[in-house]
Design a protein around this motif. Structure first.
Motif, PDB file in Angstrom:
ATOM      1  N   HIS A   1      -1.703   3.544  -1.893  1.00 53.65           N
ATOM      2  CA  HIS A   1      -0.885   3.505  -3.115  1.00 53.65           C
ATOM      3  C   HIS A   1      -0.806   4.896  -3.727  1.00 53.65           C
ATOM      4  CE1 HIS A   1       0.163   1.629  -7.254  1.00 53.65           C
ATOM      5  NE2 HIS A   1       1.242   1.948  -6.562  1.00 53.65           N
ATOM      6  N   THR A   2      -0.069   5.756  -3.030  1.00 58.88           N
ATOM      7  CA  THR A   2       0.172   7.127  -3.450  1.00 58.88           C
ATOM      8  C   THR A   2       1.663   7.398  -3.373  1.00 58.88           C
ATOM      9  OG1 THR A   2       0.075   8.100  -1.232  1.00 58.88           O
ATOM     10  CG2 THR A   2      -2.030   7.774  -2.390  1.00 58.88           C
ATOM     11  N   PHE A   3       2.103   8.512  -3.911  1.00 55.47           N
ATOM     12  CA  PHE A   3       3.534   8.839  -3.849  1.00 55.47           C
ATOM     13  C   PHE A   3       3.987   9.108  -2.418  1.00 55.47           C
ATOM     14  CE2 PHE A   3       1.221  12.693  -5.149  1.00 55.47           C
ATOM     15  CZ  PHE A   3       1.571  13.578  -4.142  1.00 55.47           C
ATOM     16  N   MET A   4       3.044   9.267  -1.484  1.00 53.61           N
ATOM     17  CA  MET A   4       3.392   9.434  -0.075  1.00 53.61           C
ATOM     18  C   MET A   4       3.354   8.117   0.689  1.00 53.61           C
ATOM     19  SD  MET A   4       1.513  13.053   0.903  1.00 53.61           S
ATOM     20  CE  MET A   4      -0.135  12.346   0.867  1.00 53.61           C
ATOM     21  N   GLY A   5       2.668   7.120   0.135  1.00 54.97           N
ATOM     22  CA  GLY A   5       2.564   5.824   0.796  1.00 54.97           C
ATOM     23  C   GLY A   5       1.475   5.733   1.828  1.00 54.97           C
ATOM     24  N   VAL A   6       0.606   6.754   1.906  1.00 56.21           N
ATOM     25  CA  VAL A   6      -0.506   6.776   2.862  1.00 56.21           C
ATOM     26  C   VAL A   6      -1.716   7.401   2.168  1.00 56.21           C
ATOM     27  CG1 VAL A   6       0.977   6.954   4.905  1.00 56.21           C
ATOM     28  CG2 VAL A   6       0.164   9.049   3.756  1.00 56.21           C
ATOM     29  N   PRO A   7      -2.942   7.130   2.671  1.00 59.66           N
ATOM     30  CA  PRO A   7      -4.108   7.837   2.139  1.00 59.66           C
ATOM     31  C   PRO A   7      -3.963   9.337   2.357  1.00 59.66           C
ATOM     32  CG  PRO A   7      -4.784   5.918   3.409  1.00 59.66           C
ATOM     33  CD  PRO A   7      -3.314   6.097   3.660  1.00 59.66           C
TER      34      PRO A   7
ATOM     35  N   GLN B   1      10.853   8.997   2.389  1.00 59.51           N
ATOM     36  CA  GLN B   1      11.031   8.670   0.982  1.00 59.51           C
ATOM     37  C   GLN B   1      10.637   7.214   0.717  1.00 59.51           C
ATOM     38  OE1 GLN B   1      14.222  10.378  -1.201  1.00 59.51           O
ATOM     39  NE2 GLN B   1      14.829  11.784   0.431  1.00 59.51           N
ATOM     40  N   ARG B   2       9.628   6.739   1.437  1.00 56.28           N
ATOM     41  CA  ARG B   2       9.262   5.328   1.358  1.00 56.28           C
ATOM     42  C   ARG B   2       8.789   4.895  -0.033  1.00 56.28           C
ATOM     43  NH1 ARG B   2       4.206   5.784   5.480  1.00 56.28           N
ATOM     44  NH2 ARG B   2       5.331   7.685   6.027  1.00 56.28           N
ATOM     45  N   MET B   3       8.237   5.834  -0.819  1.00 55.98           N
ATOM     46  CA  MET B   3       7.707   5.471  -2.136  1.00 55.98           C
ATOM     47  C   MET B   3       8.579   5.964  -3.292  1.00 55.98           C
ATOM     48  SD  MET B   3       5.087   3.740  -1.251  1.00 55.98           S
ATOM     49  CE  MET B   3       4.102   3.500  -2.729  1.00 55.98           C
TER      50      MET B   3
ATOM     51  N   PHE C   1       7.652   6.158  -7.513  1.00 51.25           N
ATOM     52  CA  PHE C   1       7.093   7.392  -8.058  1.00 51.25           C
ATOM     53  C   PHE C   1       8.105   8.465  -8.460  1.00 51.25           C
ATOM     54  CE2 PHE C   1       3.564   5.464  -5.736  1.00 51.25           C
ATOM     55  CZ  PHE C   1       2.535   5.593  -6.659  1.00 51.25           C
ATOM     56  N   TYR C   2       9.301   8.480  -7.868  1.00 49.66           N
ATOM     57  CA  TYR C   2      10.274   9.512  -8.252  1.00 49.66           C
ATOM     58  C   TYR C   2      11.713   8.998  -8.108  1.00 49.66           C
ATOM     59  CZ  TYR C   2      10.011  10.382  -3.146  1.00 49.66           C
ATOM     60  OH  TYR C   2       9.984  10.251  -1.771  1.00 49.66           O
ATOM     61  N   PRO C   3      12.029   7.872  -8.745  1.00 48.52           N
ATOM     62  CA  PRO C   3      13.373   7.289  -8.598  1.00 48.52           C
ATOM     63  C   PRO C   3      14.503   8.197  -9.059  1.00 48.52           C
ATOM     64  CG  PRO C   3      11.858   5.716  -9.601  1.00 48.52           C
ATOM     65  CD  PRO C   3      11.163   7.044  -9.583  1.00 48.52           C
ATOM     66  N   ARG C   4      14.261   9.004 -10.089  1.00 39.83           N
ATOM     67  CA  ARG C   4      15.340   9.821 -10.665  1.00 39.83           C
ATOM     68  C   ARG C   4      15.277  11.280 -10.239  1.00 39.83           C
ATOM     69  NH1 ARG C   4      15.272   7.179 -16.722  1.00 39.83           N
ATOM     70  NH2 ARG C   4      13.202   8.186 -16.850  1.00 39.83           N
TER      71      ARG C   4
ATOM     72  N   ASP D   1       0.896   9.439 -11.761  1.00 38.43           N
ATOM     73  CA  ASP D   1       1.648  10.199 -10.759  1.00 38.43           C
ATOM     74  C   ASP D   1       3.140   9.912 -10.812  1.00 38.43           C
ATOM     75  OD1 ASP D   1      -0.037  12.002  -9.593  1.00 38.43           O
ATOM     76  OD2 ASP D   1      -0.382  10.877  -7.751  1.00 38.43           O
ATOM     77  N   CYS D   2       3.653   9.675 -11.999  1.00 42.06           N
ATOM     78  CA  CYS D   2       5.084   9.427 -12.167  1.00 42.06           C
ATOM     79  C   CYS D   2       5.816  10.760 -12.233  1.00 42.06           C
ATOM     80  CB  CYS D   2       5.317   8.621 -13.444  1.00 42.06           C
ATOM     81  SG  CYS D   2       7.010   8.038 -13.650  1.00 42.06           S
ATOM     82  N   PHE D   3       6.644  11.042 -11.239  1.00 43.65           N
ATOM     83  CA  PHE D   3       7.406  12.288 -11.202  1.00 43.65           C
ATOM     84  C   PHE D   3       8.656  12.111 -12.073  1.00 43.65           C
ATOM     85  CE2 PHE D   3       5.912  13.584  -6.629  1.00 43.65           C
ATOM     86  CZ  PHE D   3       4.600  13.544  -7.065  1.00 43.65           C
ATOM     87  N   ASP D   4       8.472  12.261 -13.359  1.00 43.82           N
ATOM     88  CA  ASP D   4       9.565  12.033 -14.298  1.00 43.82           C
ATOM     89  C   ASP D   4       9.208  12.724 -15.611  1.00 43.82           C
ATOM     90  OD1 ASP D   4      12.075   9.952 -14.446  1.00 43.82           O
ATOM     91  OD2 ASP D   4      11.185  10.230 -16.424  1.00 43.82           O
ATOM     92  N   THR D   5      10.211  13.200 -16.332  1.00 40.70           N
ATOM     93  CA  THR D   5       9.936  13.885 -17.586  1.00 40.70           C
ATOM     94  C   THR D   5       9.331  12.959 -18.635  1.00 40.70           C
ATOM     95  OG1 THR D   5      12.237  13.537 -18.261  1.00 40.70           O
ATOM     96  CG2 THR D   5      11.698  15.649 -17.232  1.00 40.70           C
TER      97      THR D   5
END
Length: 268
Positions: free
Chosen positions: A67-73, A131-133, A137-140, A208-212
């Motif tokens: 459960h990371t922004f990469m989808g892997v440990p 871009q699996r996650m 984590f970074y929709p916008r 870890d939300c990549f958003d302003t």
């Protein structure tokens, strides 16, 4: 409530007693290592496991899970163990004691981060096909912007050992449910009920939300979400931590034990 208050006092006393046994002053030679990088297996004596200093701080170490922004440990995380410089761990203990008295506990998502983990982030950010996650984590944010917008960098303060990612949990804590790889993703900035569940206070975005919206004092964050961010911020600042304005969860204890050293020993 009397039983809860008594239990919290017991936890605080136990943690304080443990601290006096396991913590010793930092070595004066730490500063002489500035500008160097330790080898993979060279964990300096100035680093400690947080649970040896304060076992009451909740640890939900995300990077050892998928459960990371990469989808892997993440590379370099062998165990879900928060490691910090001794000075940072002692300061976090002081902050925890103050939060326990108010019915809250600190919860850490990440602490010391080896350089190999940061290198893993960089490789992932350059792979525009993965871009699996994104949905969580970074929709916008377009993935091509991750470096320019400052979400990914070749160096991290976490690798110096005095930085951590942290939140607050109301006691008694209910565990966060495990993430199931492949489950539907929801934006990290959505309403609390729509985001991935977390037992922490509502901070307005997930970790870890990549958003302003993750900027600590973003004016769009108000009400209880702003109150919760300031509760965390004020409590940690009183203990000597400084917040990174772009991430409500990111704090560094100052002065850092190793201000110019980026370590690469694994988390185990």
């Amino acid at each position: 409530m009397p039983r809860l208050a008594a239990a919290l006092r017991g936890l605080a006393v136990a943690a304080a007693a443990l601290l006096t046994v396991t913590v010793v002053p930092s070595s004066a030679s730490a500063g002489t290592q500035a500008g160097t990088a330790a080898g993979p297996s060279a964990r300096p004596k100035e680093f400690v496991a947080l649970r040896d200093v304060d076992p009451t701080v909740i640890q939900e170490m995300r990077y050892v899970t998928p459960h990371t922004f990469m989808g892997v440990p993440v590379d370099g995380y062998l165990r879900p163990n928060c490691l910090l410089t001794r000075d940072a761990a002692r300061a976090l203990h002081r902050a925890q004691l103050s939060f326990l008295k108010r019915g809250f506990s600190l919860k850490v998502y990440d602490c010391y981060r080896p350089q190999r983990a940061v290198d893993h982030f960089v490789r992932w950010a350059k792979d525009l096909g993965d871009q699996r996650m994104k949905g969580e984590f970074y929709p916008r944010v377009d993935k091509t912007r991750l470096f320019d917008d400052g979400y990914i960098a070749a160096k991290s303060g976490h690798s110096r050992g005095s930085t951590l990612d942290v939140t607050l949990v109301r006691l008694p804590a209910v565990p966060t449910r495990p993430y199931v790889p492949g489950e539907p993703l929801t934006p990290c900035y959505g309403p609390e009920a729509a985001r991935f569940p977390d037992n922490s206070l509502d901070m307005g975005t997930g970790f870890d939300c990549f958003d302003t919206l993750a900027h600590t004092l973003d004016p769009r964050i108000h009400g209880k979400q702003r109150k919760n961010r300031l509760l965390l911020k004020n409590g940690l600042e009183r203990a000597g931590f400084e917040n990174l304005p772009e991430e409500w969860w990111h704090y560094t204890f100052k002065p850092e034990t190793f201000p110019d050293t980026y370590f690469d020993f694994p988390v185990e």
